[in-house]
Write an enzyme that holds these catalytic residues in place. Sequence first.
Site, PDB file in Angstrom:
ATOM      1  N   SER A 219       1.001  -1.300  -0.067  1.00  0.00           N
ATOM      2  CA  SER A 219       0.044   0.148   0.126  1.00  0.00           C
ATOM      3  C   SER A 219       1.176   1.254  -0.059  1.00  0.00           C
ATOM      4  CB  SER A 219      -0.805  -0.056   1.072  1.00  0.00           C
ATOM      5  OG  SER A 219      -0.318  -0.020   2.244  1.00  0.00           O
ATOM      6  N   GLY A 221       0.189   4.634   0.063  1.00  0.00           N
ATOM      7  CA  GLY A 221      -0.754   5.757   0.294  1.00  0.00           C
ATOM      8  C   GLY A 221      -1.536   6.520  -0.838  1.00  0.00           C
ATOM      9  N   ALA A 222      -1.461   7.574  -1.068  1.00  0.00           N
ATOM     10  CA  ALA A 222      -2.050   8.382  -2.097  1.00  0.00           C
ATOM     11  C   ALA A 222      -1.785   7.703  -3.417  1.00  0.00           C
ATOM     12  CB  ALA A 222      -1.937   9.628  -2.299  1.00  0.00           C
ATOM     13  N   GLY A 224      -2.058   4.488  -4.020  1.00  0.00           N
ATOM     14  CA  GLY A 224      -2.656   3.248  -4.156  1.00  0.00           C
ATOM     15  C   GLY A 224      -2.063   1.889  -3.938  1.00  0.00           C
ATOM     16  N   GLY A 250      -5.465   1.419   5.786  1.00  0.00           N
ATOM     17  CA  GLY A 250      -4.941   0.210   5.272  1.00  0.00           C
ATOM     18  C   GLY A 250      -5.638  -1.125   5.941  1.00  0.00           C
ATOM     19  N   ASP A 251      -6.684  -0.914   6.907  1.00  0.00           N
ATOM     20  CA  ASP A 251      -7.593  -2.048   7.417  1.00  0.00           C
ATOM     21  C   ASP A 251      -8.561  -2.307   6.215  1.00  0.00           C
ATOM     22  OD1 ASP A 251      -5.692  -2.005   9.564  1.00  0.00           O
ATOM     23  OD2 ASP A 251      -6.995  -0.629  10.672  1.00  0.00           O
TER      24      ASP A 251
HETATM   25  O1  TA6 Z   1      -5.003   1.167  11.351  1.00  0.00           O
HETATM   26  C1  TA6 Z   1      -5.369   1.877  12.658  1.00  0.00           C
HETATM   27  C2  TA6 Z   1      -5.477   1.008  13.695  1.00  0.00           C
HETATM   28  O2  TA6 Z   1      -6.047  -0.093  13.407  1.00  0.00           O
HETATM   29  C3  TA6 Z   1      -5.921   1.637  14.952  1.00  0.00           C
HETATM   30  O3  TA6 Z   1      -7.373   1.342  14.931  1.00  0.00           O
HETATM   31  C4  TA6 Z   1      -5.020   1.376  15.945  1.00  0.00           C
HETATM   32  O4  TA6 Z   1      -5.686   0.505  16.986  1.00  0.00           O
HETATM   33  C5  TA6 Z   1      -3.839   0.548  15.397  1.00  0.00           C
HETATM   34  O5  TA6 Z   1      -3.861   0.710  13.905  1.00  0.00           O
HETATM   35  C6  TA6 Z   1      -3.175  -0.530  15.967  1.00  0.00           C
HETATM   36  O6  TA6 Z   1      -2.195  -0.794  15.324  1.00  0.00           O
HETATM   37  P1  TA6 Z   1      -0.693  -1.439  15.842  1.00  0.00           P
HETATM   38  O7  TA6 Z   1       0.157  -1.655  14.677  1.00  0.00           O
HETATM   39  O8  TA6 Z   1      -0.453  -0.522  17.029  1.00  0.00           O
HETATM   40  O9  TA6 Z   1      -1.525  -2.847  16.343  1.00  0.00           O
END
Ligand code: TA6
Length: 312
Positions: A219, A221-222, A224, A250-251
Amino acid sequence: MILTVTLNTALDLTYRVPALTPHTSHRVTEVTERPGGKGVNVARVLAALGHAVTVTGFAGGDTGRALRERLATEPRLTDALVPVAGATRRTLAVVDAATGDTTQLNEPGPTVTPAEWAAFLDSYEQLARHEGTTAIALCGSLPPGVPVGAYALLIRAARAARVPVLLDTSGEPLRRGVAARPDIVKPNADELAELTGSHEPERATRDARRRGAHAVVASLGADGLLALTPDGGWRARPPKRVRGNPTGAGDSAVAGLLSGLAEGLPWPERLARAVALSAATVAAPVAGEFDPTTYEDLLARVAVTDAVPAST
Ligand code: TA6
């Protein structure tokens, strides 16, 4: 059923301030609190797309209880979180309303005991072998006490159960996880550079495949996504630069990839879905959420083009 694993779940707090200035005190104008950790966010987006999802990992203390109460109200999500004595962490995202920039502060998480880790492994192996499990996502950082090779172990168990597995993590857990040959790995540009030593995305993505991942979706970023897979290589770009809060983008991309995998879509369609979901998440006013109409609009306009062949 898709299984998402979040070993370090979180209660995600977002503070909005008019402008973030060092060495000053700020008035918070808006507060939101949501269940989080990467795999939990992935699960919510998958559920919004109509998939049944089981959420596992660890939860404990008052924060863990609050997280589970909130998850119980969400449709299509099944809670299979394993209890820990320590408290689930909080994360804090501070959004500067003037610039839209986000500063993220993540607690380390509770210390997991050897007995708690063993209980999780038992439960995970049963879930992975369950006949209804179609795909597994392993997401986020490891809490203290969990072995650094944890994801490698979970990938091998998924492969033994013949369930496709996607890995989204960083650092040494990513390095060891990639060597265990996951079906898909989704690093961002920094994680990919740390893994391979190269800041050139195509070279680094090829290197990550050589290290063991069957498909690598970087990924950028902008810009893609860049994907190198056994079926070919593609770039997928959003139609325009979307401004907003990138927390959880990203999720959402992971959810797009997994939903496409579970539905048997070809790679270009999976990538288009991942880019559109990711951009729709950046555009949403609340971190980690997306507006379905914005998503559909972006999906129709994502450009997917051929990239370097997978064999090079
Ligand atoms: O991607 C955002 C996020 O999922 C937040 O919701 C936060 O909980 C964090 O990342 C957790 O990431 P980490 O890498 O610390 O497990």
